[in-house]
Write an enzyme that holds these catalytic residues in place. Structure first.
Site, PDB file in Angstrom:
ATOM      1  NE  ARG A 108       4.598   1.803   7.106  1.00 32.41           N
ATOM      2  CZ  ARG A 108       4.079   2.829   6.726  1.00 32.41           C
ATOM      3  NH1 ARG A 108       4.217   3.412   5.488  1.00 32.41           N
ATOM      4  NH2 ARG A 108       3.323   3.540   7.563  1.00 32.41           N
ATOM      5  CB  ALA A 142       1.766   7.983  11.727  1.00 31.75           C
ATOM      6  CD  GLU A 183      -1.454  11.879   7.841  1.00 28.39           C
ATOM      7  OE1 GLU A 183      -1.606  10.768   7.401  1.00 28.39           O
ATOM      8  OE2 GLU A 183      -0.939  12.747   6.869  1.00 28.39           O
ATOM      9  CD  GLU A 238      -2.538   6.897   8.137  1.00 30.16           C
ATOM     10  OE1 GLU A 238      -2.523   6.552   9.190  1.00 30.16           O
ATOM     11  OE2 GLU A 238      -1.486   7.099   7.213  1.00 30.16           O
ATOM     12  CD  GLU A 257      -1.683   6.667   2.798  1.00 33.32           C
ATOM     13  OE1 GLU A 257      -2.968   7.140   2.303  1.00 33.32           O
ATOM     14  OE2 GLU A 257      -0.883   7.225   3.470  1.00 33.32           O
TER      15      GLU A 257
END
Length: 213
Positions: free
Chosen positions: A73, A85, A102, A106, A153
């Site tokens: 992040r 999320a 999601e 993910e 990602e």
């Protein structure tokens, strides 16, 4: 002053907006500046992020382990442990559909049982982002090919961690993502209380982000 638990609930209210401009609009979010009439008659400027809203998934297996992911992040310069999320960036999309997506994208995971765990505003003093966290159980591997991740990602790590450990690490200051911390503490309280049956159904109304039935 509120005198009982029945009085302790948020309520919709809007002070008069004298003017409003959007000095910045990005791909998904923007910044809005409102001049607001205060109760004493004065005016105050409020700058805040305009956000489409988000969903998250606290996926809990039969061994009371939680599916967590770790990714970089940039604003905080850390690689944080989180729960799956994503944004509500498809207009009118049902939040449950977004949460299923999601979880698949993910973690290549699916769930048979869904409930609303908790609804929050992530940072109501500086953003209108509303977040719905779902509890997902009856977990299994999703069918078909894995989602092809892009950008940051592609660096996602996946792990299964006992819920009790997440609670302990949150209190120890070792976990900082607000969605993970909120979801873990809510799930811990849920298991110590009425269990999943005491939660709202997955299609429960959401005042902050209304959606078609």
């Amino acid at each position: 002053m509120a005198g009982s638990a029945a009085d302790i609930r948020d309520r919709a209210e809007e002070w008069p907006v004298l003017s409003s401009v959007t000095p910045f609009q990005g791909r998904v979010t923007g910044v809005r500046t409102d001049e607001v009439r205060m109760p004493d008659g004065s005016a105050a400027r409020r700058d805040y992020q305009v956000h489409p809203g988000s969903v998250a998934v606290l996926a809990l297996d039969d061994a009371q382990r939680v599916l967590v992911i770790r990714q970089y992040r940039h604003p905080v310069r850390q690689r944080l442990w989180e729960i799956p999320a994503g944004l509500l960036d498809v207009p009118g999309e049902n939040p449950l559909h977004a949460a299923r997506r999601e979880l698949y994208e993910e973690a290549h995971c699916k769930a048979e049982q869904w409930r609303v765990l908790v609804d929050i505003y992530t940072t109501p003093g500086s953003s209108d982002e509303a977040l719905r966290i779902f509890l997902a159980r009856g977990l299994g591997q999703a069918e078909g090919e894995r989602h092809q991740s892009e950008g940051e990602e592609t660096e996602i790590e996946v792990a299964w961690v006992p819920l009790a450990d997440l609670v302990r690490l949150a209190f120890a200051g070792e976990l900082h993502n607000p969605t993970l911390v909120t979801g873990a503490l809510a799930a811990h309280a849920m298991l110590g209380g009425g269990g999943p049956e005491g939660l709202r159904p997955a299609d429960a109304p959401w005042q902050a982000r209304p959606f078609p039935a």
